[in-house]
Design a protein around this motif. Sequence first.
Motif, PDB file in Angstrom:
ATOM      1  N   ALA A  71      -0.444 -14.384   3.325  1.00 21.27           N
ATOM      2  CA  ALA A  71      -1.675 -13.926   1.904  1.00 21.27           C
ATOM      3  C   ALA A  71      -0.599 -12.358   1.848  1.00 21.27           C
ATOM      4  O   ALA A  71      -0.526 -11.380   2.763  1.00 21.27           O
ATOM      5  N   ALA A  72      -0.075 -12.126   0.507  1.00 20.65           N
ATOM      6  CA  ALA A  72       0.045 -10.501   0.450  1.00 20.65           C
ATOM      7  C   ALA A  72      -1.275  -9.714   0.882  1.00 20.65           C
ATOM      8  O   ALA A  72      -2.341  -9.866   0.099  1.00 20.65           O
ATOM      9  N   SER A  73      -0.909  -8.939   1.544  1.00 22.72           N
ATOM     10  CA  SER A  73      -1.798  -8.092   2.241  1.00 22.72           C
ATOM     11  C   SER A  73      -1.965  -6.425   1.100  1.00 22.72           C
ATOM     12  O   SER A  73      -1.189  -5.797   1.610  1.00 22.72           O
ATOM     13  N   GLY A  74      -2.757  -6.480   0.129  1.00 24.69           N
ATOM     14  CA  GLY A  74      -3.163  -5.683  -0.636  1.00 24.69           C
ATOM     15  C   GLY A  74      -1.907  -5.391  -2.040  1.00 24.69           C
ATOM     16  O   GLY A  74      -0.530  -6.131  -2.077  1.00 24.69           O
ATOM     17  N   ALA A  75      -1.771  -4.455  -2.734  1.00 24.88           N
ATOM     18  CA  ALA A  75      -0.814  -4.893  -4.211  1.00 24.88           C
ATOM     19  C   ALA A  75       0.645  -3.778  -3.552  1.00 24.88           C
ATOM     20  O   ALA A  75       1.704  -4.298  -4.405  1.00 24.88           O
ATOM     21  N   PRO A  76       0.622  -3.487  -2.557  1.00 22.73           N
ATOM     22  CA  PRO A  76       2.726  -2.824  -2.986  1.00 22.73           C
ATOM     23  C   PRO A  76       3.161  -3.784  -1.643  1.00 22.73           C
ATOM     24  O   PRO A  76       4.619  -3.659  -1.698  1.00 22.73           O
ATOM     25  N   ALA A  77       2.364  -5.227  -1.191  1.00 26.00           N
ATOM     26  CA  ALA A  77       3.075  -5.734  -0.858  1.00 26.00           C
ATOM     27  C   ALA A  77       3.558  -6.874  -2.115  1.00 26.00           C
ATOM     28  O   ALA A  77       4.389  -7.940  -1.565  1.00 26.00           O
ATOM     29  N   ALA A  78       2.998  -6.972  -3.149  1.00 18.70           N
ATOM     30  CA  ALA A  78       2.457  -7.856  -4.488  1.00 18.70           C
ATOM     31  C   ALA A  78       4.706  -8.142  -4.440  1.00 18.70           C
ATOM     32  O   ALA A  78       4.717  -9.094  -4.588  1.00 18.70           O
ATOM     33  N   LYS A  79       5.362  -7.162  -4.350  1.00 15.79           N
ATOM     34  CA  LYS A  79       6.856  -7.174  -4.950  1.00 15.79           C
ATOM     35  C   LYS A  79       7.594  -7.543  -3.896  1.00 15.79           C
ATOM     36  O   LYS A  79       8.678  -8.920  -4.136  1.00 15.79           O
ATOM     37  N   PRO A  80       7.610  -7.225  -2.551  1.00 18.03           N
ATOM     38  CA  PRO A  80       8.462  -8.040  -1.351  1.00 18.03           C
ATOM     39  C   PRO A  80       8.391  -8.926  -1.427  1.00 18.03           C
ATOM     40  O   PRO A  80       9.171 -10.185  -1.021  1.00 18.03           O
ATOM     41  N   TYR A  81       6.975  -9.370  -1.399  1.00 18.03           N
ATOM     42  CA  TYR A  81       6.328 -10.974  -1.146  1.00 18.03           C
ATOM     43  C   TYR A  81       7.127 -12.082  -2.685  1.00 18.03           C
ATOM     44  O   TYR A  81       7.594 -12.585  -1.791  1.00 18.03           O
ATOM     45  N   THR A  82       7.261 -11.312  -3.601  1.00 12.46           N
ATOM     46  CA  THR A  82       7.566 -12.288  -4.663  1.00 12.46           C
ATOM     47  C   THR A  82       9.010 -12.078  -4.504  1.00 12.46           C
ATOM     48  O   THR A  82       9.784 -13.790  -5.035  1.00 12.46           O
TER      49      THR A  82
END
Length: 382
Positions: free
Chosen positions: A113-124
């Motif tokens: 699971a992506a941890s926090g908003a900063p992780a959303a873009k690289p996770y995607t």
Amino acid sequence: MRSIWNGAISFGLVSIPIKLVNATESHAVSFRQIHTEDGGRIRYRKVCELEDREVAQAEIGKAYEDADGSMVPITDEDLSHLPIPTARTIEIVAFVPEERIDPLQMGAAYYLAASGAPAAKPYTLLREALKRSNRVAIAKFALRGRERLGMLRVVGDAIAMHGLLWPDEVRAPEGVAPDAGVTVRDQELDLADALMDTLGEIDLADLHDEYREALEEVIAAKSAGETPPEAREEAAPGKVLDLMAALESSVRAARESRGGEEDAPAEEAEVRPLRERGTPSRQTPKETGGKKSTSAAAKKTAAKKTAGRTTAGKTVGKKAGEKAAAKEPAKKTADRGTATKSTTKSTTAKGAATTNTATRSAAAKSTAKSTAKKAPSRKRSA
């Protein structure tokens, strides 16, 4: 879902903060150990063998048991100095086609699971890159005190990680397969194919744990003070020594379980003629004399129809020659009665010979027309 590990995915120079959560859960029914005499709970206590006393968790450490039985203490400080770069990082080391992974290596499954908003873009970014390449990522990570191997793949809109065994942890299947020299005939392969086709596919979501359900019923019954349900006894399968017979029986049983025999012959339809009104049913106990009863009924029916049509002929003749009918009513009545009886006997004889109702009706109509034509001729002669 509660996370069991916090860290980051190392994707080259890109770092993706993530949380590790379990992707599966166990629904198995667990038991406790009890003393059968009084139902007392049996517990495990940690006791020091040298002092013969129970010790607290804070007093318990780790040690490695050597071959001679001696203990080699290992402290947390010793473990902290180990060169493990993956202590808090899932380090991706390669991307390979999924078919390269042996299912024997696959173990526990986790969601990342992506941890926090900063992780959303690289996770995607990583998720879409895995989708487009049709490959999986091979990574190293440390969990519960040791380094592990993992496989990252896309599941829906999430990234899942399967724990993998190290290649040297998978045993070779030596001595498992039967000795060479066993041959399989084409007929046996054909029956095996037929059995697989009959069983077909199934939605895994339709499968359920029948043992756990039965166990829960037993627990519920005993909790309510009721008698536990008895298990149904299934007939033991017969011992089949012939492989072909076993395959044929398996195909037959599979077809029956899937909704009956596909090649079963259809039942022939039985056609039964509709009986006429006033005619006795052929299903009655007096079936032996059926022809006689039918002839008698035909006689009555023909007589009634002929009499009715003869009366109609009388009416027409009466209107055409009213004066002649007035002079000789008795003679005409006698003559017509005689003609009617003769016609009835002739029609009955034909009905008994052919047992055809349509022929009898046609004969009655012809007789009625003939009678109607004779009435005017008598007038002219009178």
